[in-house]
Enzyme design. Structure first.
Site, PDB file in Angstrom:
ATOM      1  CD  GLU A  76      -2.435   1.564  -0.398  1.00  0.00           C
ATOM      2  OE1 GLU A  76      -1.353   1.393   0.163  1.00  0.00           O
ATOM      3  OE2 GLU A  76      -3.362   2.250   0.083  1.00  0.00           O
ATOM      4  CG  ASP A 123      -3.278  10.801   1.178  1.00  0.00           C
ATOM      5  OD1 ASP A 123      -2.389  11.580   1.553  1.00  0.00           O
ATOM      6  OD2 ASP A 123      -4.456  11.169   1.044  1.00  0.00           O
ATOM      7  CE  LYS A 131      -2.548  11.669  -2.657  1.00  0.00           C
ATOM      8  NZ  LYS A 131      -3.813  12.319  -2.303  1.00  0.00           N
ATOM      9  CB  VAL A 167      -4.522  11.680  -8.712  1.00  0.00           C
ATOM     10  CG1 VAL A 167      -3.306  12.579  -8.762  1.00  0.00           C
ATOM     11  CG2 VAL A 167      -4.276  10.474  -7.816  1.00  0.00           C
ATOM     12  CG  ASP A 198     -13.065   7.051  -5.723  1.00  0.00           C
ATOM     13  OD1 ASP A 198     -12.015   6.657  -5.177  1.00  0.00           O
ATOM     14  OD2 ASP A 198     -14.084   7.342  -5.081  1.00  0.00           O
TER      15      ASP A 198
HETATM   16  P1  IMP Z   1      -3.792   6.312   3.137  1.00  0.00           P
HETATM   17  O1  IMP Z   1      -4.258   5.274   4.109  1.00  0.00           O
HETATM   18  O2  IMP Z   1      -3.994   7.710   3.679  1.00  0.00           O
HETATM   19  O3  IMP Z   1      -2.373   6.104   2.680  1.00  0.00           O
HETATM   20  O4  IMP Z   1      -4.758   6.259   1.893  1.00  0.00           O
HETATM   21  C1  IMP Z   1      -4.705   5.238   0.974  1.00  0.00           C
HETATM   22  C2  IMP Z   1      -5.987   5.031   0.206  1.00  0.00           C
HETATM   23  O5  IMP Z   1      -6.763   6.225   0.095  1.00  0.00           O
HETATM   24  C3  IMP Z   1      -5.670   4.610  -1.227  1.00  0.00           C
HETATM   25  O6  IMP Z   1      -5.612   3.201  -1.330  1.00  0.00           O
HETATM   26  C4  IMP Z   1      -6.815   5.225  -2.006  1.00  0.00           C
HETATM   27  O7  IMP Z   1      -7.904   4.329  -2.079  1.00  0.00           O
HETATM   28  C5  IMP Z   1      -7.225   6.437  -1.219  1.00  0.00           C
HETATM   29  N1  IMP Z   1      -6.603   7.677  -1.740  1.00  0.00           N
HETATM   30  C6  IMP Z   1      -5.588   8.382  -1.207  1.00  0.00           C
HETATM   31  N2  IMP Z   1      -5.268   9.444  -1.939  1.00  0.00           N
HETATM   32  C7  IMP Z   1      -6.098   9.440  -3.014  1.00  0.00           C
HETATM   33  C8  IMP Z   1      -6.244  10.288  -4.180  1.00  0.00           C
HETATM   34  O8  IMP Z   1      -5.521  11.276  -4.404  1.00  0.00           O
HETATM   35  N3  IMP Z   1      -7.229   9.940  -5.047  1.00  0.00           N
HETATM   36  C9  IMP Z   1      -8.026   8.870  -4.876  1.00  0.00           C
HETATM   37  N4  IMP Z   1      -7.912   8.035  -3.817  1.00  0.00           N
HETATM   38  C10 IMP Z   1      -6.953   8.317  -2.888  1.00  0.00           C
END
Ligand code: IMP
Length: 180
Positions: free
Chosen positions: A105, A109, A137, A159, A165
């Site tokens: 991945e 986040d 994060k 980021v 993106d």
């Molecule tokens: P999560 O499910 O909240 O952990 O988010 C994961 C997905 O969100 C990642 O695979 C990214 O595609 C997108 N994402 C999370 N944070 C960022 C960021 O800071 N910049 C760009 N894409 C992000």
């Protein structure tokens, strides 16, 4: 010395991690995979779209046989304002049962994608899985989220660059930039 910046609409991003440092991390991940998966013919599962550049830097350093299945995890909602719940795993063609799977991945986040995918892989009765993420994060994820391999902890920064993106912009950047 002034830090380079990149503008997307009214948002300013400033340089956070340079490409040579990112490439070095990619090599480190490949070396770990080479050591641990020598006779296991693992299935690599890069998560689209964000991981494509990092993944492309990992591949040339792999010296063992592997199979690849790019997948996408779809969700509702807009990034940066909230973390949308993942709903579906798309593009899976290979059978994962009894296989060693390595998830790649771009960034963890909230950890929702991690949780969604981990559950899916367990349901599919994989023999083992290694969950890898270039960025985590740490300030956002709870303790029960156990990423097996992490490149960098970026706190809670948003980021772009190196595949990642903001509203589909900034993926092409070679370095990673953080929202100011
Ligand atoms: P999560 O499910 O909240 O952990 O988010 C994961 C997905 O969100 C990642 O695979 C990214 O595609 C997108 N994402 C999370 N944070 C960022 C960021 O800071 N910049 C760009 N894409 C992000």
């Amino acid at each position: 010395m002034t830090v380079p910046t990149y503008q997307i609409g009214d948002k300013t991003f400033r340089l956070l991690i340079k490409n040579d440092v990112l490439k070095q991390k990619a090599k480190e991940l490949a070396e770990r995979i080479n050591q641990e998966y020598k006779d296991k013919n693992p299935i690599l599962l890069p998560i689209l779209t964000g991981s494509f550049m990092f993944f492309a830097d990992v591949l040339p350093h792999l010296t063992i046989p592997y199979e690849i299945n790019f997948v996408k995890v779809s969700s509702y909602g807009m990034r940066m304002t909230s973390s949308a719940a993942p709903r579906a795993l798309m593009g899976l063609l290979l059978h994962l049962e009894n296989r060693h799977v390595i998830v790649v991945e771009d960034i963890v986040d909230s950890g929702k994608t991690y949780q969604f995918l981990s559950n899916k892989l367990k349901e599919m009765k994989v023999q083992s899985y290694l969950y890898t993420a270039l960025l985590v994060k740490k300030e956002n994820v709870s303790d029960e989220i156990a990423i097996d391999w992490m490149g960098f902890d970026i706190g809670k920064a948003f980021v772009v660059g190196y595949g990642m993106d903001y509203q589909e912009k900034g993926r092409h950047l070679k370095d990673i930039y953080q929202l100011v």
